[in-house]
Design a protein around this motif. Structure first.
Motif, short mmCIF file in Angstrom:
data_model
loop_
_atom_site.label_atom_id
_atom_site.label_comp_id
_atom_site.label_asym_id
_atom_site.label_seq_id
_atom_site.Cartn_x
_atom_site.Cartn_y
_atom_site.Cartn_z
N GLN A 120 -76.70 44.31 65.83
CA GLN A 120 -77.19 44.81 64.47
C GLN A 120 -78.43 45.73 64.79
O GLN A 120 -78.82 46.45 63.73
CB GLN A 120 -77.36 43.63 63.80
N GLN A 121 -78.94 45.87 66.08
CA GLN A 121 -80.20 46.77 66.20
C GLN A 121 -79.72 48.21 65.86
O GLN A 121 -78.62 48.72 66.24
CB GLN A 121 -80.42 46.31 67.58
N PRO A 122 -80.72 48.72 65.64
CA PRO A 122 -80.55 50.45 65.26
C PRO A 122 -79.98 51.27 66.09
O PRO A 122 -79.21 52.09 66.18
CB PRO A 122 -81.89 50.81 64.56
N TYR A 123 -80.59 51.14 67.59
CA TYR A 123 -80.29 51.79 68.78
C TYR A 123 -78.49 51.55 68.90
O TYR A 123 -77.99 52.34 69.52
CB TYR A 123 -81.15 51.48 69.74
N ILE A 124 -78.01 50.27 68.79
CA ILE A 124 -76.79 49.98 68.87
C ILE A 124 -75.99 50.64 67.94
O ILE A 124 -74.87 51.15 68.12
CB ILE A 124 -76.66 48.50 69.11
N GLN A 125 -76.42 50.49 66.48
CA GLN A 125 -75.74 51.03 65.62
C GLN A 125 -75.77 52.75 65.60
O GLN A 125 -74.58 53.25 65.57
CB GLN A 125 -76.56 50.91 64.39
N GLU A 126 -76.73 53.23 66.47
CA GLU A 126 -76.78 54.74 66.75
C GLU A 126 -75.64 55.03 67.84
O GLU A 126 -74.70 55.90 67.57
CB GLU A 126 -78.01 55.25 67.36
N PHE A 127 -75.36 53.98 68.76
CA PHE A 127 -74.49 54.33 69.75
C PHE A 127 -73.02 54.13 69.07
O PHE A 127 -72.23 55.03 69.14
CB PHE A 127 -74.75 53.10 70.84
N VAL A 128 -72.79 53.03 68.25
CA VAL A 128 -71.63 53.13 67.54
C VAL A 128 -70.98 54.20 66.90
O VAL A 128 -69.89 54.56 66.89
CB VAL A 128 -71.53 51.81 66.60
N GLU A 129 -72.11 54.79 66.12
CA GLU A 129 -71.75 56.10 65.46
C GLU A 129 -71.25 57.28 66.24
O GLU A 129 -70.48 58.01 65.93
CB GLU A 129 -73.02 56.39 64.51
N LYS A 130 -72.14 57.33 67.37
CA LYS A 130 -72.08 58.55 68.26
C LYS A 130 -71.01 58.54 69.04
O LYS A 130 -70.41 59.57 69.58
CB LYS A 130 -73.44 58.90 68.81
N VAL A 131 -70.72 57.26 69.73
CA VAL A 131 -69.79 57.10 70.85
C VAL A 131 -68.62 57.79 70.64
O VAL A 131 -67.80 58.19 71.72
CB VAL A 131 -69.79 55.79 71.35
N PRO A 132 -67.69 57.59 69.58
CA PRO A 132 -66.41 58.30 69.29
C PRO A 132 -66.20 59.63 69.96
O PRO A 132 -65.12 59.94 70.48
CB PRO A 132 -65.99 58.04 68.13
N ASP A 133 -67.34 60.40 69.74
CA ASP A 133 -67.33 61.66 70.23
C ASP A 133 -67.55 62.03 71.74
O ASP A 133 -67.33 63.22 72.13
CB ASP A 133 -68.28 62.56 69.25
N LEU A 134 -68.07 60.94 72.10
CA LEU A 134 -68.46 61.06 73.71
C LEU A 134 -67.80 60.68 74.47
O LEU A 134 -67.71 60.77 75.79
CB LEU A 134 -69.86 60.56 73.79
N LEU A 135 -66.80 59.69 74.31
CA LEU A 135 -65.98 59.10 75.34
C LEU A 135 -64.60 59.37 75.05
O LEU A 135 -63.73 59.89 74.20
CB LEU A 135 -65.76 57.26 74.69
N LYS A 159 -65.69 64.61 80.24
CA LYS A 159 -66.30 65.46 81.20
C LYS A 159 -67.55 66.04 80.74
O LYS A 159 -68.68 66.16 81.59
CB LYS A 159 -65.42 66.00 82.02
N ASP A 160 -67.74 66.72 79.64
CA ASP A 160 -68.68 67.80 79.16
C ASP A 160 -69.75 66.89 78.36
O ASP A 160 -70.54 67.48 78.07
CB ASP A 160 -68.03 68.77 78.19
N LYS A 161 -69.63 65.47 78.24
CA LYS A 161 -70.48 64.80 77.54
C LYS A 161 -71.28 63.74 78.32
O LYS A 161 -72.14 63.04 77.85
CB LYS A 161 -69.66 64.07 76.35
N ILE A 162 -71.16 63.83 79.77
CA ILE A 162 -71.55 62.78 80.50
C ILE A 162 -73.28 62.63 80.29
O ILE A 162 -73.59 61.44 79.85
CB ILE A 162 -71.43 63.07 81.89
N GLN A 163 -73.84 63.57 80.18
CA GLN A 163 -75.29 63.57 80.14
C GLN A 163 -75.74 63.34 78.80
O GLN A 163 -76.54 62.30 78.38
CB GLN A 163 -76.17 64.80 80.40
N ASP A 164 -75.05 63.44 77.72
CA ASP A 164 -75.19 63.13 76.25
C ASP A 164 -75.26 61.65 76.06
O ASP A 164 -76.05 60.67 75.67
CB ASP A 164 -74.38 63.66 75.20
N LEU A 165 -74.04 61.08 77.00
CA LEU A 165 -73.65 59.64 76.78
C LEU A 165 -74.86 58.90 77.64
O LEU A 165 -75.42 57.84 76.95
CB LEU A 165 -72.40 59.18 77.43
N LYS A 166 -75.20 59.33 78.65
CA LYS A 166 -76.15 58.57 79.69
C LYS A 166 -77.50 58.37 78.73
O LYS A 166 -77.96 57.61 79.01
CB LYS A 166 -76.14 59.30 80.88
N SER A 167 -77.91 59.54 78.17
CA SER A 167 -79.11 59.60 77.07
C SER A 167 -79.14 58.31 76.40
O SER A 167 -80.20 57.77 76.11
CB SER A 167 -79.32 60.89 76.50
N ILE A 168 -78.05 58.09 75.64
CA ILE A 168 -77.86 57.11 74.63
C ILE A 168 -77.93 55.92 75.19
O ILE A 168 -78.57 55.03 74.68
CB ILE A 168 -76.67 57.43 73.73
#
Length: 95
Positions: free
Chosen positions: A68-83, A13-22
């Motif tokens: 394998q794209q960098p923006y997908i790899q960034e998502f994979v790295e950051k998403v566990p803390d956001l979901l 709930k407190d990470k909605i905007q962070d996730l949406k930005s990614i």
């Protein structure tokens, strides 16, 4: 053969905007990929923390290259803390 992918993500709930930005960055970049036929991001009307991707890829190889794209790899790295829970991913084909 086209690959159809649906992904359902539920943000903390407190990470909605962070996730949406990614996710918005992923949409912007992914639509430029040669193998991408459709890449839509939707947000649930019932729960703003739920995001749904509807994707169509020209081939499995194209989807693999996308992952394998960098923006997908960034998502994979950051998403566990956001979901709240792991993303639900469904791969399909037309029948």
């Amino acid at each position: 053969m086209s690959i159809y992918l649906t992904a359902i993500l539920k943000s903390k709930k407190d990470k909605i905007q962070d996730l949406k930005s990614i996710l918005d960055n992923m949409v912007l970049n992914t639509k430029k990929e040669e193998a991408c036929e459709k890449y839509e991001l939707q947000q649930s009307l019932d729960d703003e923390a739920v995001f749904i991707f509807h994707e169509i890829w020209k081939s499995k190889e194209g989807l693999d290259a996308h992952n394998q794209q960098p923006y997908i790899q960034e998502f994979v790295e950051k998403v566990p803390d956001l979901l709240e829970k792991p993303a639900e991913i469904y791969l399909a084909k037309l029948v």
